[in-house]
Design a protein around this motif. Structure first.
Motif, PDB file in Angstrom:
ATOM      1  N   UNK A 356       0.871  -1.168  -0.078  1.00 23.28           N
ATOM      2  CA  UNK A 356       0.019  -0.129   0.137  1.00 23.28           C
ATOM      3  C   UNK A 356       0.849   1.299   0.142  1.00 23.28           C
ATOM      4  N   UNK A 357       1.989   1.238   0.757  1.00 25.58           N
ATOM      5  CA  UNK A 357       2.942   2.444   0.724  1.00 25.58           C
ATOM      6  C   UNK A 357       4.390   2.092   0.145  1.00 25.58           C
ATOM      7  N   UNK A 358       4.269   1.058  -1.163  1.00 27.90           N
ATOM      8  CA  UNK A 358       5.240   0.543  -1.564  1.00 27.90           C
ATOM      9  C   UNK A 358       5.823  -0.749  -0.669  1.00 27.90           C
ATOM     10  N   UNK A 359       7.329  -1.340  -1.219  1.00 26.51           N
ATOM     11  CA  UNK A 359       7.532  -2.434  -0.273  1.00 26.51           C
ATOM     12  C   UNK A 359       8.810  -2.061   0.173  1.00 26.51           C
ATOM     13  N   UNK A 360       8.992  -2.832   1.615  1.00 25.46           N
ATOM     14  CA  UNK A 360      10.325  -2.410   2.285  1.00 25.46           C
ATOM     15  C   UNK A 360      11.407  -3.466   1.930  1.00 25.46           C
ATOM     16  N   UNK A 361      12.208  -3.938   3.104  1.00 22.88           N
ATOM     17  CA  UNK A 361      13.151  -4.606   2.650  1.00 22.88           C
ATOM     18  C   UNK A 361      12.777  -6.292   2.318  1.00 22.88           C
ATOM     19  N   UNK A 362      13.500  -6.750   1.411  1.00 21.32           N
ATOM     20  CA  UNK A 362      14.775  -6.117   0.555  1.00 21.32           C
ATOM     21  C   UNK A 362      14.537  -5.597  -0.603  1.00 21.32           C
ATOM     22  N   UNK A 363      13.139  -5.297  -0.994  1.00 24.29           N
ATOM     23  CA  UNK A 363      12.864  -4.652  -2.270  1.00 24.29           C
ATOM     24  C   UNK A 363      13.254  -3.178  -2.343  1.00 24.29           C
ATOM     25  N   UNK A 364      12.730  -2.465  -1.402  1.00 28.82           N
ATOM     26  CA  UNK A 364      12.876  -1.004  -1.339  1.00 28.82           C
ATOM     27  C   UNK A 364      12.520  -0.609  -2.676  1.00 28.82           C
ATOM     28  N   UNK A 365      11.007  -0.830  -2.795  1.00 25.52           N
ATOM     29  CA  UNK A 365      10.374  -0.349  -4.128  1.00 25.52           C
ATOM     30  C   UNK A 365       9.388   0.631  -3.517  1.00 25.52           C
ATOM     31  N   UNK A 366       9.333   1.941  -3.476  1.00 22.54           N
ATOM     32  CA  UNK A 366       8.502   2.821  -3.012  1.00 22.54           C
ATOM     33  C   UNK A 366       7.252   3.133  -4.047  1.00 22.54           C
ATOM     34  N   UNK A 367       7.516   2.607  -5.284  1.00 21.96           N
ATOM     35  CA  UNK A 367       6.483   2.769  -6.076  1.00 21.96           C
ATOM     36  C   UNK A 367       5.404   1.380  -6.647  1.00 21.96           C
ATOM     37  N   UNK A 368       5.719   0.583  -5.779  1.00 21.73           N
ATOM     38  CA  UNK A 368       5.052  -0.868  -5.763  1.00 21.73           C
ATOM     39  C   UNK A 368       3.608  -0.433  -5.216  1.00 21.73           C
ATOM     40  N   UNK A 369       2.619  -1.305  -5.590  1.00 19.99           N
ATOM     41  CA  UNK A 369       1.209  -1.086  -5.032  1.00 19.99           C
ATOM     42  C   UNK A 369       0.514  -2.422  -4.933  1.00 19.99           C
ATOM     43  N   UNK A 370      -0.428  -2.453  -3.691  1.00 17.77           N
ATOM     44  CA  UNK A 370      -0.961  -3.682  -3.561  1.00 17.77           C
ATOM     45  C   UNK A 370      -1.908  -4.562  -4.297  1.00 17.77           C
ATOM     46  N   UNK A 371      -2.048  -5.607  -4.404  1.00 21.33           N
ATOM     47  CA  UNK A 371      -2.804  -6.464  -5.121  1.00 21.33           C
ATOM     48  C   UNK A 371      -3.182  -7.726  -4.533  1.00 21.33           C
ATOM     49  N   UNK A 372      -4.454  -8.084  -5.084  1.00 16.66           N
ATOM     50  CA  UNK A 372      -4.638  -9.646  -4.635  1.00 16.66           C
ATOM     51  C   UNK A 372      -4.815 -10.524  -6.002  1.00 16.66           C
ATOM     52  N   UNK A 373      -4.013 -11.537  -5.839  1.00 17.69           N
ATOM     53  CA  UNK A 373      -4.004 -12.285  -7.018  1.00 17.69           C
ATOM     54  C   UNK A 373      -4.601 -13.567  -6.950  1.00 17.69           C
ATOM     55  N   UNK A 374      -4.827 -14.442  -8.047  1.00 19.10           N
ATOM     56  CA  UNK A 374      -5.225 -15.794  -7.691  1.00 19.10           C
ATOM     57  C   UNK A 374      -6.614 -16.009  -7.291  1.00 19.10           C
ATOM     58  N   UNK A 375      -7.391 -15.114  -7.671  1.00 22.18           N
ATOM     59  CA  UNK A 375      -9.041 -14.952  -7.200  1.00 22.18           C
ATOM     60  C   UNK A 375      -9.582 -15.996  -8.279  1.00 22.18           C
ATOM     61  N   UNK A 376     -10.588 -17.010  -7.584  1.00 19.14           N
ATOM     62  CA  UNK A 376     -11.397 -17.730  -8.460  1.00 19.14           C
ATOM     63  C   UNK A 376     -12.879 -17.720  -7.736  1.00 19.14           C
ATOM     64  N   UNK A 377     -13.567 -18.477  -8.440  1.00 19.39           N
ATOM     65  CA  UNK A 377     -15.088 -18.520  -8.220  1.00 19.39           C
ATOM     66  C   UNK A 377     -15.222 -19.007  -6.750  1.00 19.39           C
ATOM     67  N   UNK A 378     -14.280 -20.049  -6.204  1.00 21.85           N
ATOM     68  CA  UNK A 378     -14.049 -20.737  -4.997  1.00 21.85           C
ATOM     69  C   UNK A 378     -13.715 -19.715  -3.816  1.00 21.85           C
ATOM     70  N   UNK A 379     -13.110 -18.356  -4.404  1.00 30.04           N
ATOM     71  CA  UNK A 379     -12.436 -17.669  -3.226  1.00 30.04           C
ATOM     72  C   UNK A 379     -13.415 -16.958  -2.462  1.00 30.04           C
ATOM     73  N   UNK A 380     -13.227 -16.823  -1.100  1.00 29.81           N
ATOM     74  CA  UNK A 380     -14.074 -16.188  -0.305  1.00 29.81           C
ATOM     75  C   UNK A 380     -13.270 -15.320   0.897  1.00 29.81           C
ATOM     76  N   UNK A 381     -14.253 -14.643   1.864  1.00 27.78           N
ATOM     77  CA  UNK A 381     -13.654 -14.015   2.900  1.00 27.78           C
ATOM     78  C   UNK A 381     -12.581 -14.596   3.672  1.00 27.78           C
ATOM     79  N   UNK A 382     -12.818 -16.194   4.016  1.00 31.76           N
ATOM     80  CA  UNK A 382     -11.884 -16.709   4.535  1.00 31.76           C
ATOM     81  C   UNK A 382     -10.424 -16.729   3.862  1.00 31.76           C
ATOM     82  N   UNK A 383     -10.583 -16.842   2.606  1.00 27.10           N
ATOM     83  CA  UNK A 383      -9.214 -17.008   1.761  1.00 27.10           C
ATOM     84  C   UNK A 383      -8.610 -15.772   1.624  1.00 27.10           C
ATOM     85  N   UNK A 384      -9.194 -14.716   1.641  1.00 20.54           N
ATOM     86  CA  UNK A 384      -8.756 -13.460   1.316  1.00 20.54           C
ATOM     87  C   UNK A 384      -8.085 -12.944   2.600  1.00 20.54           C
ATOM     88  N   UNK A 385      -8.822 -13.179   3.976  1.00 16.57           N
ATOM     89  CA  UNK A 385      -8.137 -13.002   5.287  1.00 16.57           C
ATOM     90  C   UNK A 385      -7.006 -13.704   5.529  1.00 16.57           C
TER      91      UNK A 385
END
Length: 503
Positions: A356-385
């Motif tokens: 959300x505010x970039x990545x810290x060590x060891x990447x130190x990438x201030x411009x990276x932004x968050x994401x959720x990947x690998x979602x399917x129809x089976x994905x629910x709240x439990x999987x995201x949490x």
């Protein structure tokens, strides 16, 4: 086995001041390391401009004094029961004050403050300087540390430069300011761990670096005397809590936690899970310069002998769960995350990268932004949490791999902080690290570390062996995944990170 309890001392208990970024706390510890009482008081956070973060030094001081008095109202102990005071503090936060009046010339510039980012970018053009900073201080050229903050105050506060050159101003991190105030201006001192976070301290020779002082135009007269972590820092004024008590232990918060976790052997590491995560690995009596943008720092200094450490930081740990609660509103309380994660299939292929505010060590990438990947129809709240919790473990794995690449694999991981109470999370952490994870009975390890250091100097403890005996394990989590399963899961995480990186 040496005796820990010393009946020949009038005061057996230790009073720890834990001055953090959002609150100040005073905690009284028994000679066996258990907690007798805690008092806490929050204080204001000020954001005068974008990227600027400040604290009112007087408000910090008042919050500390208030908790020092309140803590005795919460137990049957009196100041006469206290053998010594220990101090631990938010690191890098910078204060400058007049040594004659005691008045700060400017608000405290907090470690999070980024106002000197442009100055650091300009200085980074000087490759020789950048190399010298890393070799001498173990740090990276960054606004995070104190040096550019001091320079900014001297260059931007009217009259400050001249006063400093006339020897009228003093600089200190929060520990130094508190020591100065507690002793009525009699003591201007810091310890080696806090000094090592200023970007002005030569960690190899354990002294202030004259080349860096000249580069940042900071008069030597402003700087405090650097002491061991267990040393005589001065004596508190009697009128503060009713008795003059020696201040005999000081360490920055993350190093204090290393001591509080009794990580005294090379290869032992502590990982603190709060809003973010700080992992520190004991590397022994020689500084190990990282090739993976980890920080080389002083772990602690006792009896003139320095023990060094590698440090890596994660920006989003507990803050990720907070986002699941307040941003996505998937849970009403952070405690619900454990039960939800237990319902999810562990290999569901969902990855949450909390950049959300970039990545810290060891990447130190201030411009990276968050994401959720690998979602399917089976994905629910439990999987995201579950993915949110797992992201904390994967990021810790990133730090572990970076440390391994630097030639220093953690052999023991001791955890603390609010998230460490989540058994599911700690179990997965052990799985993905392929290492045992130990959680102590007392998770207030930062304050405990300051108490341990003060107790060593006061004679409540005879040696670090006594401190090791005080440390008690609450739970030990052991790996359940095979190496193939662990590697497969981590490969999925690395692929997810690669998808969102900008540099």
């Amino acid at each position: 086995m040496k005796t820990i309890f010393r009946s020949d001392l009038m005061g057996q208990h230790i009073l720890a001041i834990d001055q953090g970024t959002t609150s100040s706390r005073s905690i009284i510890f028994s000679p066996k390391g258990s907690i007798d009482a805690i008092a806490q008081q929050e204080f204001s956070q000020k954001y005068p401009k974008d990227g600027w973060v400040e604290h009112d030094p007087e408000e910090i001081w008042e919050s500390v004094v208030s908790t020092l008095k309140e803590v005795f109202n919460k137990c049957s102990l009196t100041p006469s029961d206290i053998a010594a005071v220990g101090i631990t503090n938010q690191r890098e936060t910078t204060l400058v004050w007049n040594k004659n009046t005691g008045e700060p010339v400017y608000p405290a510039i907090v470690w999070q403050d980024r106002r000197t980012a442009q100055l650091c970018r300009d200085l980074s053009e000087d490759e020789e300087l950048v190399s010298h900073i890393t070799e001498s201080t173990g740090l990276l050229l960054d606004p995070y540390f104190s040096a550019t903050k001091v320079a900014w105050i001297l260059d931007n506060v009217e009259g400050a430069r001249q006063q400093a050159e006339d020897g009228e101003l003093l600089f200190g991190t929060v520990d130094t300011f508190l020591i100065w105030r507690l002793t009525g201006g009699e003591s201007h001192k810091t310890d080696a761990t806090n000094a090592s976070r200023t970007m002005l301290f030569d960690i190899n020779n354990q002294c202030w670096d004259e080349k860096l002082l000249n580069k940042f135009n900071i008069p030597r007269s402003m700087l405090p005397e650097v002491m061991d972590c267990a040393a005589d820092f001065g004596v508190t004024k009697e009128d503060i809590i009713g008795r003059a008590i020696p201040i005999q232990g000081v360490a920055g918060d993350q190093q204090a936690a290393l001591v509080g976790q009794a990580c005294f052997e090379k290869g032992m590491a502590k990982s603190t899970y709060g809003t973010g995560c700080f992992m520190i690995l004991n590397t022994g009596d020689a500084p190990l310069q990282s090739k993976n943008r980890l920080l080389t720092t002083v772990g602690y200094r006792l009896n003139g002998k320095t023990t060094y450490a590698l440090e890596g930081s994660i920006f989003m740990a507990g803050a990720t769960v907070q986002w699941l609660r307040d941003g996505l509103k998937l849970i009403d309380d952070a405690a619900e995350s454990e039960a939800l994660a237990q319902r999810a299939r562990q290999d569901n292929g969902v990855f949450l990268v909390p950049a959300f505010t970039g990545l810290g060590a060891p990447y130190w990438d201030p411009d990276a932004r968050g994401a959720i990947l690998g979602l399917t129809r089976d994905t629910g709240i439990s999987e995201i949490v579950a993915a949110g919790l797992q992201s904390v473990c994967y990021q810790t794995k990133d730090l572990q791999k970076a440390m391994e690449s630097d030639g220093a694999r953690p052999t023991t991981i001791r955890v603390d902080g609010g998230m460490s109470r989540n058994d599911w999370l700690m179990g997965f952490l052990s799985d993905i690290l392929g290492a045992e994870v130990e959680r102590p009975e007392i998770t207030e390890t930062t304050a405990l570390g300051a108490a341990f250091l003060a107790g060593l100097q006061a004679g409540v403890f005879n040696s670090i062996d006594d401190l090791t005996q005080c440390w008690k394990s609450d739970s030990v989590f052991t790996p359940r995944l095979t190496k193939q399963e662990r590697d497969q899961a981590y490969d999925g995480w690395k692929a997810a990170v690669d998808r969102i990186r900008c540099s």
